[in-house]
Design a protein around this motif. Structure first.
Motif, mmCIF file in Angstrom:
data_model
loop_
_atom_site.group_PDB
_atom_site.id
_atom_site.type_symbol
_atom_site.label_atom_id
_atom_site.label_comp_id
_atom_site.label_asym_id
_atom_site.label_seq_id
_atom_site.Cartn_x
_atom_site.Cartn_y
_atom_site.Cartn_z
ATOM 1 N N CYS B 145 -13.064 1.338 6.909
ATOM 2 C CA CYS B 145 -13.929 1.142 5.737
ATOM 3 C C CYS B 145 -15.172 2.002 5.864
ATOM 4 N N PRO B 146 -15.145 3.286 5.518
ATOM 5 C CA PRO B 146 -13.944 4.039 5.171
ATOM 6 C C PRO B 146 -13.194 4.476 6.419
ATOM 7 N N ALA B 147 -11.940 4.890 6.232
ATOM 8 C CA ALA B 147 -11.120 5.332 7.356
ATOM 9 C C ALA B 147 -11.652 6.656 7.888
ATOM 10 N N ARG B 148 -11.683 6.763 9.203
ATOM 11 C CA ARG B 148 -12.140 8.013 9.822
ATOM 12 C C ARG B 148 -11.091 9.105 9.615
ATOM 13 N N PRO B 149 -11.497 10.375 9.710
ATOM 14 C CA PRO B 149 -10.500 11.440 9.619
ATOM 15 C C PRO B 149 -9.406 11.308 10.677
ATOM 16 N N GLU B 150 -9.765 10.825 11.876
ATOM 17 C CA GLU B 150 -8.753 10.643 12.924
ATOM 18 C C GLU B 150 -7.718 9.611 12.490
ATOM 19 N N ALA B 151 -8.191 8.541 11.828
ATOM 20 C CA ALA B 151 -7.268 7.512 11.354
ATOM 21 C C ALA B 151 -6.342 8.072 10.279
ATOM 22 N N LEU B 152 -6.917 8.892 9.416
ATOM 23 C CA LEU B 152 -6.094 9.503 8.372
ATOM 24 C C LEU B 152 -5.045 10.422 8.989
ATOM 25 N N TYR B 153 -5.468 11.144 10.027
ATOM 26 C CA TYR B 153 -4.523 11.976 10.790
ATOM 27 C C TYR B 153 -3.348 11.152 11.268
ATOM 28 N N CYS B 154 -3.685 10.016 11.896
ATOM 29 C CA CYS B 154 -2.656 9.142 12.442
ATOM 30 C C CYS B 154 -1.684 8.727 11.344
ATOM 31 N N GLY B 155 -2.246 8.355 10.170
ATOM 32 C CA GLY B 155 -1.397 7.951 9.060
ATOM 33 C C GLY B 155 -0.504 9.069 8.574
ATOM 34 N N LEU B 156 -1.070 10.267 8.519
ATOM 35 C CA LEU B 156 -0.275 11.393 8.028
ATOM 36 C C LEU B 156 0.831 11.761 9.018
ATOM 37 N N LEU B 157 0.549 11.602 10.318
ATOM 38 C CA LEU B 157 1.603 11.885 11.303
ATOM 39 C C LEU B 157 2.687 10.811 11.252
ATOM 40 N N LYS B 158 2.282 9.555 10.939
ATOM 41 C CA LYS B 158 3.280 8.498 10.717
ATOM 42 C C LYS B 158 4.162 8.852 9.514
ATOM 43 N N LEU B 159 3.495 9.377 8.479
ATOM 44 C CA LEU B 159 4.257 9.779 7.290
ATOM 45 C C LEU B 159 5.258 10.875 7.629
ATOM 46 N N LYS B 160 4.845 11.755 8.534
ATOM 47 C CA LYS B 160 5.742 12.820 8.988
ATOM 48 C C LYS B 160 6.986 12.215 9.644
ATOM 49 N N GLU B 161 6.783 11.165 10.442
ATOM 50 C CA GLU B 161 7.932 10.481 11.053
ATOM 51 C C GLU B 161 8.835 9.873 9.991
ATOM 52 N N ILE B 162 8.205 9.278 8.963
ATOM 53 C CA ILE B 162 8.999 8.669 7.881
ATOM 54 C C ILE B 162 9.838 9.733 7.189
ATOM 55 N N ILE B 163 9.226 10.887 6.934
ATOM 56 C CA ILE B 163 9.959 11.961 6.261
ATOM 57 C C ILE B 163 11.100 12.450 7.146
ATOM 58 N N ASN B 164 10.863 12.506 8.453
ATOM 59 C CA ASN B 164 11.911 12.972 9.361
ATOM 60 C C ASN B 164 13.084 12.006 9.434
ATOM 61 N N ARG B 165 12.884 10.757 9.047
ATOM 62 C CA ARG B 165 13.988 9.789 9.034
ATOM 63 C C ARG B 165 14.825 9.886 7.769
ATOM 64 N N ASP B 166 14.317 10.590 6.754
ATOM 65 C CA ASP B 166 15.034 10.670 5.484
ATOM 66 C C ASP B 166 16.337 11.439 5.625
ATOM 67 N N SER B 167 17.287 11.137 4.748
ATOM 68 C CA SER B 167 18.565 11.838 4.759
ATOM 69 C C SER B 167 19.031 12.046 3.330
ATOM 70 N N ILE B 168 19.780 13.142 3.123
ATOM 71 C CA ILE B 168 20.314 13.351 1.774
ATOM 72 C C ILE B 168 21.580 12.538 1.559
ATOM 73 N N VAL B 169 22.166 12.049 2.633
ATOM 74 C CA VAL B 169 23.428 11.315 2.514
ATOM 75 C C VAL B 169 23.173 9.960 1.876
ATOM 76 N N LYS B 170 22.195 9.278 2.412
ATOM 77 C CA LYS B 170 21.852 7.978 1.853
ATOM 78 C C LYS B 170 21.102 8.174 0.545
ATOM 79 N N LYS B 171 21.387 7.308 -0.380
ATOM 80 C CA LYS B 171 20.667 7.363 -1.642
ATOM 81 C C LYS B 171 19.266 6.789 -1.416
ATOM 82 N N PRO B 172 18.257 7.477 -1.862
ATOM 83 C CA PRO B 172 16.920 6.920 -1.634
ATOM 84 C C PRO B 172 16.708 5.639 -2.436
ATOM 85 N N VAL B 173 16.027 4.704 -1.804
ATOM 86 C CA VAL B 173 15.767 3.423 -2.458
ATOM 87 C C VAL B 173 14.550 3.590 -3.349
#
Lengths: 173, 176
Positions: B145-173
């Motif tokens: 409150c507000p989130a530090r840039p380091e925290a935002l970094y952490c979130g964006l790297l988590k998002l990167k992990e989420i994107i890396n789990r995506d697949s074209i085979v499975k239909k996106p929910v």
């Protein structure tokens, strides 16, 4: 280029008060309770004469209160109040006009004919205090979403939990 | 000093030899696509409140999100990610929803700061939505409150992990 020279503090409190008392008689306003608070003049006028009073203050050659700084709504539980803060660029002077409004039947004349910039002030007071401005051309919500049926800045306001829940509109889906 | 082996001329020639020839990369489609997508998260120029100042600091030269391939995009049509960086009022929520609907899929949402997560200090207000997840589906929550840039970094790297789990085979929910 000629630069206009302003006489800062060309008038003082006593002069303004005596001028106001004279001018108020001309528009039929009662003399009003003048008071000084933090170096600023406050005076109460009646609800019926507020529009004429503001018009007189703007157009009068001596006073020239040609700028409206703010319009404020106040809730005193027993009654509501509106404070018009006017300012004169020529005299570098400001005055605050108070109007007492009945809480049961809150309405007052709009001054948008006199000051065009009072439009948004009055809309804001209308949505937050429920004071109806008679003669306002565009009385709709300014800060709140359009479908509200409550006035949040009233002392009696207490919101129900169901009202706080956000219901997602289906228009984009 | 002295621990690194000095590169010789032969090393350079070896590299030149290797990349000089036409080469073939054999890899699964998901892997190469996700590698590309997770390294080019373009997020929307969309600041709401004080968290947006931290977001701008993160995108600026000191913290420098550009080195991860993340850039501000000024239109939702070209953006992959929307960072909700501030309080969502009831009047503003339909606007956010509309901007989100304008983004092309796959799209991601990052709720930044306590206001975007729960309403934060304005939780009891008559005009504040209790979290952006009441309006649009959220992938990553970043607290602060507000989130530090380091925290935002952490979130964006988590998002990167989420994107890396995506697949074209499975239909996106698609959450409605």
């Amino acid at each position: 280029m000629e630069v206009k020279q302003y006489n800062f503090k060309a008038v003082d409190n006593d002069k303004v008060i005596s001028l106001l008392q004279d001018k108020f008689k001309s528009v039929g306003t009662s003399e009003g309770n003048f008071s000084l608070n933090h170096g600023q003049i406050y005076c109460e006028v009646s609800k019926e004469t507020i529009k004429n009073t503001i018009k007189m203050l703007k157009n009068d050659k001596d006073l020239k209160f040609d700028y409206i700084k703010c319009i404020t709504g106040v809730d005193y539980k027993e009654y509501l109040e509106i404070v018009y803060s006017l300012y004169s660029f020529d005299n570098n002077y400001s005055v605050n006009i108070k109007v007492r409004i009945d809480a049961a039947n809150p309405d007052v004349d709009s001054i948008t004919d006199v000051f065009w910039s009072a439009d948004w002030f009055e809309r804001e007071i209308w949505e937050f205090f429920g004071i109806n401005f008679k003669g306002h051309p565009n009385l709709k919500t300014l800060l709140l979403p359009g479908d509200v049926d409550y006035h949040p800045l009233l002392k009696s306001f207490e919101i129900k939990w169901e009202k706080r829940e956000y219901v997602r509109p289906k228009v984009f889906e | 000093m002295g621990l690194e082996r000095k590169k010789t001329l032969e090393d350079h020639l070896y590299l030149k030899d290797k990349f000089g020839k036409p080469n073939i990369l054999t890899v699964s489609y998901d892997k190469i696509m996700n590698a590309a997508r997770s390294r080019s998260i373009w997020y929307l120029t969309f600041g709401i409140a004080c968290c947006a100042i931290e977001m701008m600091a993160t995108g600026g030269s000191h913290y420098d999100l550009d080195r991860f391939g993340m850039f501000f995009r000024a239109t939702p049509r070209q953006a992959d990610l929307i960072i909700i960086s501030g309080t969502i009022t009831r009047k503003y929520a339909p606007v956010v929803q509309r901007v989100y609907m304008q983004m092309a899929e796959p799209r991601y949402v990052l709720a930044m700061g306590s206001c975007a997560i729960t309403g934060g200090p304005f939780y009891d207000s008559y005009n504040v939505v209790q979290g952006i997840d009441k309006v649009i589906p959220v992938d990553v929550y970043v607290q602060g409150c507000p989130a530090r840039p380091e925290a935002l970094y952490c979130g964006l790297l988590k998002l990167k992990e989420i994107i890396n789990r995506d697949s074209i085979v499975k239909k996106p929910v698609i959450v409605k």
